[in-house]
Design an enzyme around this catalytic site. Structure first.
Site, PDB file in Angstrom:
ATOM      1  N   ASP A 286       0.803  -1.228   0.000  1.00 41.53           N
ATOM      2  CA  ASP A 286       0.000   0.000   0.000  1.00 41.53           C
ATOM      3  C   ASP A 286       0.838   1.281   0.000  1.00 41.53           C
ATOM      4  O   ASP A 286       0.299   2.383   0.146  1.00 41.53           O
ATOM      5  CB  ASP A 286      -1.010   0.008   1.169  1.00 41.53           C
ATOM      6  CG  ASP A 286      -0.338  -0.084   2.525  1.00 41.53           C
ATOM      7  OD1 ASP A 286       0.847  -0.462   2.585  1.00 41.53           O
ATOM      8  OD2 ASP A 286      -1.001   0.217   3.541  1.00 41.53           O
TER       9      ASP A 286
ATOM     10  N   GLU B 212      13.495  -4.051  10.195  1.00 44.32           N
ATOM     11  CA  GLU B 212      14.473  -3.458   9.265  1.00 44.32           C
ATOM     12  C   GLU B 212      15.888  -3.649   9.809  1.00 44.32           C
ATOM     13  O   GLU B 212      16.792  -4.062   9.092  1.00 44.32           O
ATOM     14  CB  GLU B 212      14.189  -1.957   9.077  1.00 44.32           C
ATOM     15  CG  GLU B 212      12.883  -1.639   8.352  1.00 44.32           C
ATOM     16  CD  GLU B 212      11.660  -1.620   9.252  1.00 44.32           C
ATOM     17  OE1 GLU B 212      11.772  -1.955  10.452  1.00 44.32           O
ATOM     18  OE2 GLU B 212      10.566  -1.251   8.757  1.00 44.32           O
TER      19      GLU B 212
HETATM   20  N1  UDP Z   1       0.487  -7.975   5.504  1.00 46.67           N
HETATM   21  C1  UDP Z   1       0.313  -9.356   5.472  1.00 46.67           C
HETATM   22  N2  UDP Z   1      -0.487  -9.947   6.430  1.00 46.67           N
HETATM   23  C2  UDP Z   1      -1.132  -9.234   7.405  1.00 46.67           C
HETATM   24  C3  UDP Z   1      -0.949  -7.837   7.426  1.00 46.67           C
HETATM   25  C4  UDP Z   1      -0.124  -7.240   6.474  1.00 46.67           C
HETATM   26  O1  UDP Z   1       0.862 -10.029   4.605  1.00 46.67           O
HETATM   27  O2  UDP Z   1      -1.828  -9.828   8.238  1.00 46.67           O
HETATM   28  C5  UDP Z   1       1.316  -7.319   4.477  1.00 46.67           C
HETATM   29  C6  UDP Z   1       0.673  -6.103   3.840  1.00 46.67           C
HETATM   30  O3  UDP Z   1      -0.095  -6.471   2.717  1.00 46.67           O
HETATM   31  C7  UDP Z   1       1.879  -5.233   3.496  1.00 46.67           C
HETATM   32  C8  UDP Z   1       2.877  -5.602   4.578  1.00 46.67           C
HETATM   33  O4  UDP Z   1       2.492  -6.870   5.096  1.00 46.67           O
HETATM   34  O5  UDP Z   1       2.399  -5.529   2.214  1.00 46.67           O
HETATM   35  C9  UDP Z   1       2.913  -4.563   5.692  1.00 46.67           C
HETATM   36  O6  UDP Z   1       1.648  -4.442   6.249  1.00 46.67           O
HETATM   37  P1  UDP Z   1       0.902  -3.033   6.421  1.00 46.67           P
HETATM   38  O7  UDP Z   1       0.963  -2.278   5.147  1.00 46.67           O
HETATM   39  O8  UDP Z   1      -0.442  -3.287   6.999  1.00 46.67           O
HETATM   40  O9  UDP Z   1       1.860  -2.367   7.507  1.00 46.67           O
HETATM   41  P2  UDP Z   1       1.993  -0.860   7.931  1.00 46.67           P
HETATM   42  O10 UDP Z   1       1.440   0.008   6.853  1.00 46.67           O
HETATM   43  O11 UDP Z   1       1.233  -0.769   9.187  1.00 46.67           O
HETATM   44  O12 UDP Z   1       3.457  -0.664   8.119  1.00 46.67           O
HETATM   45 MN    MN Z   2       1.458  -0.282   4.747  1.00 47.47          MN
END
Ligand code: UDP
Ligand code: MN
Length: 289
Positions: free
Chosen positions: A151, A236
């Site tokens: 996203d 990271e």
């Molecule tokens: N993601 C996943 N399983 C989950 C939640 C997130 O595979 O249960 C993936 C999500 O699609 C994204 C990445 O892990 O590519 C990071 O998640 P997110 O964008 O929700 O994290 P944030 O924006 O909070 O850092």
């Molecule tokens: Mn994200």
């Protein structure tokens, strides 16, 4: 006689015109030929291995559509998409098939029983296992690894930057960690610190979207992987610790003064539950959204 002469003159003009046209055409096309030649024969373009975990949700297709249509514009790109699911879904499979991107589609379900809340750990590790094997095959071209959440917003410029990486390249990330921009600080062309407010004591206070790693290093360090044993925000640092210390980081994006990637988040959207409505809408379950 007069008319015959005129005909000859007309023919000569026509021939001259055609000659000018052909010359102009060749002249105009030349840069295009040179350009193609340059890219295929002279220019070496490292492959970018983009690793994207993804999971089923209302806005998944919207997010993946936006991302895939950016990635279609990136040359020498290999997208490794790992679904957080028991089975691969038709939605992701079709989206990948309909794109023009070179891709590898994998899946592994997150073990929810584990106390850690970090997302994408098992998925990124599965992608790294796959990549280590692939890099040892004849198709496994050298390049860089970029961990790209589904996203975020990516400028095409970030891909240009990461092809310069020797070991580990870093750059700023916009709208993350409570800041307009979280970024490495650069003195005399070297990373001398970080501008980060959220857990600034992290060994590498960077977002996942703020670095890329030379793919060959994953063969040199076969034990390098993400871990559920670390506290939140340390994924990271966990992966980077295998490859670099802060002083080894290569600052990109104009000495880390340009933002080419943003940690955007798609709002969790609510829809009305048809079962709870007095007048439910016409059933649309057959429509993929
Ligand atoms: N993601 C996943 N399983 C989950 C939640 C997130 O595979 O249960 C993936 C999500 O699609 C994204 C990445 O892990 O590519 C990071 O998640 P997110 O964008 O929700 O994290 P944030 O924006 O909070 O850092
Ligand atoms: Mn994200």
């Amino acid at each position: 006689m007069h008319f015959v002469n005129l005909k000859i003159v007309k023919k000569q003009y026509l021939a001259l015109g055609m000659l000018v046209f052909v010359v102009l055409f060749l002249f105009n096309s030349k840069p295009a030929f040179q350009c193609q030649f340059h890219q295929e024969v002279v220019g070496y373009l490292p492959t970018i291995y983009g690793i994207t975990p993804t999971y089923s949700r209302l806005a998944q297709k919207a997010d993946l559509t936006r991302l895939s249509q950016t990635l279609m514009l990136v040359k020498n790109f290999h997208w490794i998409v790992i679904e957080d699911s028991e089975k691969k879904t038709k939605l992701v499979e079709n989206l990948l098939k309909e794109s023009t991107i070179k891709y590898t589609h994998l899946n592994v379900k997150t073990n929810k029983a584990k106390h850690s809340t970090a997302s994408g750990v098992e998925q990124r590790n599965l992608a790294l296992d796959w990549l280590r094997k692939y890099l040892q095959t004849p198709e496994g071209a050298p390049g860089v690894v970029f961990f790209m959440d589904d996203d975020n917003t990516y400028s095409l410029k970030v891909f240009e930057e990461m092809r310069k990486v020797k070991r580990v390249g870093v750059w700023p990330v916009g709208i993350v960690g409570g800041m307009r921009v979280e970024r490495p600080l650069v003195t005399d062309g070297k990373v001398s610190g970080f501008s980060a407010l959220w857990k600034p004591y992290r060994p590498f206070p960077l977002d996942m979207a703020g670095f890329a790693i030379n793919a060959t290093l994953f063969l040199d360090y076969p034990e390098a992987k993400f871990s559920r044993k670390v506290q939140s925000g340390f994924q990271e640092s966990e992966i980077l610790k295998y490859f670099a210390t802060v002083k080894d980081l290569e600052p990109l994006a104009d000495n880390c003064t340009k933002v080419y990637v943003w940690h955007t988040r798609t709002q969790k959207m609510a829809i009305l539950n048809p079962k709870k409505l007095k007048h439910p809408p016409i059933n649309d379950d057959h429509i993929e959204v």
